[in-house]
Design an enzyme around this catalytic site. Structure first.
Site, short mmCIF file in Angstrom:
data_model
loop_
_atom_site.label_atom_id
_atom_site.label_comp_id
_atom_site.label_asym_id
_atom_site.label_seq_id
_atom_site.Cartn_x
_atom_site.Cartn_y
_atom_site.Cartn_z
N HIS A 94 0.83 -1.21 0.00
CA HIS A 94 0.00 0.00 0.00
C HIS A 94 0.87 1.26 0.00
O HIS A 94 0.69 2.17 0.82
CB HIS A 94 -0.95 0.00 1.20
CG HIS A 94 -1.87 -1.18 1.26
ND1 HIS A 94 -2.93 -1.35 0.39
CD2 HIS A 94 -1.88 -2.27 2.08
CE1 HIS A 94 -3.55 -2.49 0.66
NE2 HIS A 94 -2.95 -3.06 1.67
N SER A 218 -23.25 6.23 -8.14
CA SER A 218 -22.48 7.04 -7.21
C SER A 218 -22.03 8.36 -7.82
O SER A 218 -21.34 8.39 -8.83
CB SER A 218 -21.26 6.24 -6.73
OG SER A 218 -20.52 6.99 -5.78
N ILE A 265 -13.02 0.87 5.11
CA ILE A 265 -12.22 -0.29 4.73
C ILE A 265 -11.01 0.14 3.90
O ILE A 265 -9.99 -0.55 3.86
CB ILE A 265 -13.07 -1.30 3.94
CG1 ILE A 265 -14.27 -1.78 4.77
CG2 ILE A 265 -12.24 -2.50 3.51
CD1 ILE A 265 -15.22 -2.69 4.01
N ASP A 268 -6.18 1.42 4.39
CA ASP A 268 -4.83 1.02 3.99
C ASP A 268 -4.31 1.85 2.82
O ASP A 268 -3.10 2.03 2.66
CB ASP A 268 -4.80 -0.46 3.59
CG ASP A 268 -4.72 -1.37 4.80
OD1 ASP A 268 -3.90 -1.11 5.68
OD2 ASP A 268 -5.49 -2.34 4.86
#
Length: 369
Positions: A94, A218, A265, A268
């Site tokens: 990440h 969205s 979520i 990271d």
């Protein structure tokens, strides 16, 4: 090849990078070194690794002996001194959300391969998928728990009871994590709304739940409208290798329902909520105005038995390729694995990470040829 598996030392990280079954398969052709006690938090004792053909060593010996290090989470600062230019490391990295680690990898000239950027031609992320499944399912469990009044939430039961309305759950992102969150929330009888820009994926969810889960295209406007009245909001946005976009603004959270719970979520990769900063399992939440934000950066570490086995199931074939052929030839033979390469010989090979920090990068094709 000499393969090293150190113990994870990130706060409350209980997973380990390989199971005894995985170690047994690798040990048939390679030397496998496991740090003493590395599997204990996942319910695996050292003797199981020894029986599988691995050798148990101290932490310094694991790092110094290994040609290839396999881990679960990124290298933390206290491990930087172990990195070497003649070594490869295969783990979750990440990097687009972690400049200090990026700089450490570049300075050491280590070859780093990131689980989360190994990508199939379909766009699927096979090594991230099992942890996204775990995190998605966990997001509803931890969200429901945080909704309890003594944890700072509104005191609402997710599924309600006869005569009392259920909680409203909004899931932003219909990928692997978001889909698993949707399944869990629906199974607990919540009122679920999912937002995504992928109309085909929304149609699949519409069909899967026979219209009982609401789907919305969205946009900034639709997100604002959806979260304003929600009790539990799950952020599950992912752009492979890049920092997550900030789809939820500070103003949205400040206008949230009192006691609403927000689970990011995507933490990271920097998080998809503007107010997100990483937390730990020991101290998982903090208040943002009237809302409670949960942003644990290693959620699957709380269920290490499930996570360790699920991760090994996914990574073992790729680790085998790297061990059997060497990383460069393995990547020449497998374009999906090649996309996992993030740094080599002091250079970035990941364009999204380079863009995140304004660094230059070397094209993957140049490295492999």
């Amino acid at each position: 090849m000499k393969i090293g598996v150190p113990k994870e030392i990130k706060s409350q990280e209980n997973r380990v990078a390989i199971t005894p079954a995985g170690a047994h398969q690798l040990a048939a052709h390679h030397q496998v070194f496991i740090e003493k006690g590395a599997g204990l938090a996942s319910g695996i004792v050292d003797d199981e690794y020894v029986a599988a053909g691995a050798t148990v060593l101290g932490v310094d010996d694991v790092w110094s002996e290994a040609d290839l290090i396999i881990k679960v989470k990124e290298v933390v600062e206290s491990e930087y001194h172990h990195l070497r230019d003649d070594q490869a490391i295969f783990t979750f990295l990440h990097l687009a959300a972690d400049k200090p680690l990026t700089d450490a990898l570049l300075a050491s000239k280590v070859t780093s391969i990131a689980y989360e950027t190994v990508q199939l031609p379909s766009g699927a992320l096979p090594l991230l998928r099992p942890m996204s499944e775990v995190a998605g399912r966990m997001s509803i469990i931890v969200g429901a728990n945080t909704l309890l009044r003594h944890n700072g939430g509104s005191g609402k039961l997710l599924g309600g009871v006869p005569g009392v309305a259920c909680s409203k759950v909004v899931v932003i992102g219909a990928g692997v994590a978001g889909s698993n969150a949707t399944k869990m929330a629906f199974g607990l009888r919540a009122d679920v709304t999912v937002l995504d820009v992928n109309l085909a994926r929304l149609a699949e969810l519409e069909a899967e739940f026979d219209g009982h889960v609401k789907t919305i295209y969205s946009t900034a406007y639709s997100i604002r409208e959806a979260v304003a009245d929600a009790d539990l909001i799950i952020g599950s946005i992912l752009i492979p290798g890049a920092a997550a976009p900030k789809l939820v603004t500070h103003d949205m959270m400040m206008s949230a329902k009192p006691g609403s719970v927000w689970v990011d979520i995507a933490v990271d990769q920097g998080g998809c909520f503007e107010d997100t900063h990483p937390t730990t399992h020991a101290d998982p939440t903090y208040a943002v105005g009237p809302a409670v934000l949960y942003a644990v950066a290693n959620m699957p570490g709380a269920v290490p038995f499930t996570s360790t086995h699920a991760l090994t199931n996914a990574t073992l074939a790729y680790v085998n390729q790297v061990a059997n052929k060497g990383w460069r030839q393995a990547m020449r033979d497998d374009a999906a694995l090649a996309k996992g390469l993030n740094t080599f010989d002091g250079h970035l090979t990941s364009e999204p990470v380079a863009q995140a920090f304004g660094y230059g990068f070397v094209p993957l094709a140049t490295v492999l040829t």
